[in-house]
Enzyme design. Structure first.
Site: not given
Ligand SMILES: *[C@@H]1O[C@H](CO)[C@@H](O)[C@H](O)[C@H]1NC(C)=O
Ligand SMILES: *[C@@H]1O[C@H](CO)[C@@H](O)[C@H](O)[C@H]1NC(C)=O
Ligand SMILES: *[C@@H]1O[C@H](CO)[C@@H](O)[C@H](O)[C@H]1NC(C)=O
Ligand SMILES: *[C@@H]1O[C@H](CO)[C@@H](O)[C@H](O)[C@H]1NC(C)=O
Ligand SMILES: *[C@@H]1O[C@H](CO)[C@@H](O)[C@H](O)[C@H]1NC(C)=O
Ligand SMILES: *[C@@H]1O[C@H](CO)[C@@H](O)[C@H](O)[C@H]1NC(C)=O
Length: 936
Positions: A642, A476, A479
């Site tokens: 999300d 997770d 980015e």
């Protein structure tokens, strides 16, 4: 696995539109002459042409004074055109000095240079004009048709596009073919008016899988970004590939081709139609790098995706258990609460394959640790070993950022070791780059550094050895996300730790009613419960002065503005550094984050995949990751990030899953029942059923929202049991195929309910009346003669599933609690005949776990009127027998024979023209023929 590349159906769901406001972004024009209009750019001349039998090479020279629109024009370019295969053409335009960044082979390997002369036999043909240089590409078979790619646009007018900032009045520059500057590249190609373009993502596309090419069309920005699923903005992943599908009225032929730009550059790709234009456009605007295009000739959508996979690599093998049902939430605060979910699922008899934990599992929110009080290692070991005994699995999260140790008494070895081994990203001045994520101040692994693989593997291994005996890993925040705007500053500032509030804590309670909740009818408090408080402390966001040092290699170029390139892409956050690592942070080898940002997730996935191969030798690494790039599918699966607990987001999940079939990451799914906000019973019911037909099937919820495990409501429990049972019986089919659009394969069509308060649903059934669709549950033939929408009954808890004629599907007869128990049961075969009786199908079977894959068995089923012939190839020993064959669309037989002998135990049901032969007990390792006759 077989058929890992996926076909797209041309039958697409039309998803609704809602245009968000254009977000602001900064524009720094500093010392670059900034014309804001490249129509004065001089263009290039093609010279020194050298043709070979695999393609051509030539020089491209700037033919006038530099325009320096958003950077400095590069005078000398080289173009290389290579016919790599019959179906793939490579067009590469780069600066002759090779100072610009290009993706290293160590990150994405490329195929060997072609040895055969394909220039005159390729499906594709490259053409060019020398002055000004422009090129176009056609199909060899259709030299006069609208080119597949065409940069000859000199006659088009420039038109305004929505600015990304009030000070940016940039026009679309439609009229000019090629701008190649150190910090700005632009290339435009003509598309047929209102072209059918799919792909270019990752995007939560309001226009559905088909992208909007109307007047203002689409601005797809490529800049990996941690953001709660906004419509039509840049999100977690970057996939600069599109598939275009054309229907030629004259020839009545449908053909697809693909265009892939192999670049990790921050970029805008525009799809639009200038006013009164008779063509639409695709325009690339990049912040650096080179133009490295691949064209794929298709001509079917499926073959385009396969050809893309042949270039970047096919998806990783998934373990069979990965197709089971996964349960997760942020907010299972300790092992007891986690264990209770496993027990409750079992008590409700809802299959649970994999139990997950979010960052709650960590000690002080730090990677590779588990909290000694709430998730003690010895208890975790027993808990997970019990799961293993029951053929279940455990997956924890791993965040991208690694906590920085700021206290000499609180030793955190993953940081200490990493610092010692020099595996973290740096500032331009060579000091450690510091950001901030959940655990407070953090550093970031540098995937280019020599020791990173070994250090990462060690961290993962130590964690498993400490009791967290995971079967897979969830990546997770990669980015990579960071809560400071750029660097958090120097060491001197790192002691301030004011508390931060997490969702569910006092101050951030999730008290909004579920969408559509009627508090007048259902009472003001409804079913909203809020979880307890948290002890988590997150550190302050400090804004440090930006680090402005220049000249640290974006590739090898010097003097470029790394932090605020002159052209401001339409990054939804504005400046590139917001909520991520600053673009001027550096990697080993001198790479600037600006150039490799979009590949951060990919490189973490590759490193994690190798780590899991070492830690769990011989087993297929199971990874689900948020940020992806071209070729990520080789290493990982993906979830759609999300999303919101809203009907709209359930609907949007379909286009998201389909996009990733184009991107060659077939193992994908959405957070079922929704992540952000409070879900409700009806939405969760429909969503649990819908996701049962998507490759990755996980229910995941936010901290502090109302609970949404499928056992929480009786109706959701029932709906889940029904859908999971179908999913598990279809496992051999999934396993053979993975997935295709919302036609799963070409044989199964799912028609989900996507709106509240519905008891019917309208579906479109492909085949223009020539295809017979049968209901999965009843086997009744569906009346589709009207040709348009068919209205289907769809009470809550029922999801419509239809199978087409001409299909033969191997299923598990007895879907069980886990994938392993399901696999231990017998097989059935379901045949849906065409009117002439001919059907062909295959099934692929192996042990479901070995890496590299061991022996396998491929079964071929060939059906003609009155006969099913099974041929078996391959060394894998299939222990389970085929027990039942069901044939739909056949006449009533008088006799059924197997291996030449008459067979009892069959029945015929007139209403569905259905023959069911039971008690077959057929060994699937051997060839066999089953015959039924009406005339003997
Ligand atoms: C646009 O960018 C400029 C310069 O970076 C900045 O000062 C301005 O506030 C921005 N405008 C908007 C509307 O965001
Ligand atoms: C831009 O140019 C001005 C004037 O030549 C100079 O003073 C300034 O330092 C330059 N800025 C940068 C960032 O190079
Ligand atoms: C471009 O190439 C020409 C011919 O090789 C050479 O003379 C010239 O110096 C080059 N220009 C630049 C800016 O590199
Ligand atoms: C359709 O195909 C025919 C035959 O190849 C070709 O001449 C024509 O230009 C095509 N139409 C378009 C719009 O490409
Ligand atoms: C396109 O954008 C322009 C400029 O923002 C605006 O004036 C125009 O109305 C838009 N056109 C459509 C069809 O939305
Ligand atoms: C863009 O246009 C606006 C309005 O016409 C003007 O005020 C502004 O100065 C222009 N900005 C630039 C950078 O040209």
């Amino acid at each position: 696995m077989l058929g890992r590349s996926i076909a797209l159906s041309t039958f697409l769901l039309a998803l609704g539109a809602a245009a968000p406001a254009s977000p602001p972004a900064a524009l720094d024009v500093e010392n670059v002459t900034h014309s804001l209009n490249v129509s004065s750019c001089p263009g290039y001349a093609l010279e020194s042409l050298r043709e070979t039998n695999t393609g051509l090479t030539a020089a491209l020279s700037l033919v006038g004074p530099a325009c320096n629109a958003f950077g400095r024009d590069i005078t000398n370019l080289t173009i290389e055109v290579t016919y790599e295969t019959i179906t793939r053409l490579h067009v590469k335009i780069y600066d002759t000095d090779e100072q610009q960044f290009s993706i290293p082979e160590s990150v994405i390997s490329r195929p060997q240079a072609p040895t055969s002369a394909l220039r005159n036999s390729s499906d594709l043909e490259f053409h060019y004009d020398t002055l000004p240089f422009a090129f176009w590409i056609t199909r060899r078979s259709e030299p006069d048709a609208f080119p597949l790619f065409d940069t000859r646009l000199a006659s088009l007018p420039s038109t305004p596009i929505p600015p990304n900032n009030a000070t940016d009045n940039s026009t679309a520059f439609d009229g000019f073919p090629l701008v190649f500057e150190d910090q700005y590249l632009q290339l435009t190609s003509a598309l047929p008016l209102d072209a059918n373009v799919y792909g270019l993502g990752e995007a939560v596309s309001s226009s559905g899988l088909r992208r909007d090419v109307s007047q203002n069309g689409t601005i797809q920005t490529f800049w990996a970004r941690d953001i709660q699923d906004p419509l039509d903005e840049n999100v977690y992943g970057s996939h600069p590939i599109y598939l275009e599908h054309r229907y030629n009225q004259t020839t009545q032929k449908s053909q697809s081709h693909g265009v892939f730009l192999l670049s990790s550059s921050g970029a805008d790709v525009l799809l639009r139609t200038p006013p009164s234009s008779n063509v639409s456009l695709v325009q690339y605007r990049m912040l650096g790098g080179i133009l490295d295009f691949y064209l794929f000739s298709g001509p079917s959508p499926k073959s385009v995706v396969e050809q893309y996979g042949a270039l970047i690599g096919l998806p990783t093998w998934q373990p069979a258990w990965g197709f089971g049902f996964h349960l997760c939430r942020w907010g299972y605060l300790d092992i007891n609460e986690t264990r209770a979910q496993v027990d409750n699922m079992r008590a409700a008899n809802i299959p649970l394959e994999v139990m997950w934990n979010d960052i709650d599992v960590f000690h002080s929110l730090r990677d590779f640790t588990s909290d000694p009080v709430s998730f003690p290692g010895d208890e975790m070991r027993v808990f997970i070993q019990n799961l293993t005994k029951n053929h279940q699995h455990y997956i924890p999260i791993l965040d991208a950022a690694v906590a920085k140790q700021v206290n000499s008494t609180d030793l955190y070895y993953p940081y200490i070791e990493g610092a010692k081994q020099d595996v973290f990203m740096e500032n331009p001045d060579g000091t450690e780059y510091v950001g901030q994520v959940w655990p407070g101040y953090t550093v970031f692994p540098d995937w280019f550094a020599n020791n990173t693989q070994q250090w990462w593997t060690q961290g993962l291994k130590n964690w498993s050895d400490s009791g967290v005996e995971y079967s897979g890993i969830w990546l997770d925040m990669n980015e990579a996300s960071s809560f400071c705007d750029g660097s958090c500053g120097s060491n001197a500032n790192l002691s301030i730790t004011p508390p931060q509030v997490l969702p569910g804590d006092p101050g951030d309670l999730i008290t909004d009613y579920p969408e559509g909740y009627n508090s007048t009818l259902s009472g003001p408090s409804g079913n909203i419960t809020v979880n307890g408080t948290s002890t988590y402390v997150r550190r302050a966001v400090e804004v440090a002065p930006p680090l402005n040092r220049r000249g640290v290699g974006a590739g090898k170029q010097s003097g470029v503005d790394l932090n605020t390139p002159p052209y401001a892409i339409h990054n939804g956050f504005g400046r590139l550094s917001i909520h991520t690592i600053a673009p001027n942070a550096t990697h080993a080898g001198g790479y600037a984050e600006l150039d490799v940002h979009n590949m951060w997730g990919l490189m973490e996935e590759k490193t994690t995949h190798k780590a899991l191969s070492d830690i769990l030798p011989g087993k297929r690494p199971f990874i689900i990751s948020r940020s992806t790039f071209a070729s990520s599918g080789k290493w990982t699966g993906h979830w759609l990030g999300d999303n919101f607990s809203k009907w709209e987001y359930m609907r949007l999940s379909i286009q998201g899953i389909l996009q990733f079939q184009i991107f060659q990451i077939p193992f994908v799914g959405a957070d079922t029942c929704g992540f952000i906000g409070n879900t409700d019973e009806e939405l969760c019911n429909r969503w649990m059923q819908l996701s049962a037909f998507t490759p990755f099937y996980r229910n995941h919820n936010q901290r502090g929202a109302i609970s949404q495990e499928p056992y929480r409501w009786d109706s959701v429990a029932n709906a889940s049991r029904t859908a999971i049972s179908i999913r598990y019986s279809l496992l051999p089919y999934w396993y053979t195929l993975v997935v295709e659009q919302f036609l799963i394969g070409s044989d199964i069509l799912v028609t989900p309910v996507l709106t509240p308060n519905a008891s019917t649903v309208d579906g479109v059934f492909p085949g223009r009346g020539n295809v017979t669709w049968r209901d999965w549950y009843t086997h009744n033939v569906l009346n589709t003669t009207s040709g348009g929408n068919v209205t289907l009954s769809a009470p809550l808890g029922h999801i419509n599933v239809h199978i087409r004629d001409g299909s033969v599907i191997l299923t598990h007869s007895e879907p069980a609690y886990t994938i392993e128990e399901t696999r231990q049961g017998p097989y059935s075969l379901l045949v849906s005949q065409t009117s002439d009786g001919h059907v062909f199908g295959t099934a692929y079977i192996d042990d479901g776990i070995s890496s590299p894959p061991g022996p396998s068995k491929t079964l071929a089923f060939s059906v003609t009127a009155g006969q099913v012939k099974i041929t078996a190839h391959g060394a894998f020993d299939v222990k389970q027998k085929l027990q039942v064959i069901t044939v739909l669309g056949t006449k009533k037989p008088t006799v059924v024979k197997m291996g030449g002998e008459s067979k009892d135990g069959w029945e015929y049901i007139e209403a569905q023209e259905k023959l069911v032969v039971k008690g077959i007990n057929l060994d699937l390792n051997e060839d066999a023929t089953i015959v039924w006759k009406s005339d003997v």
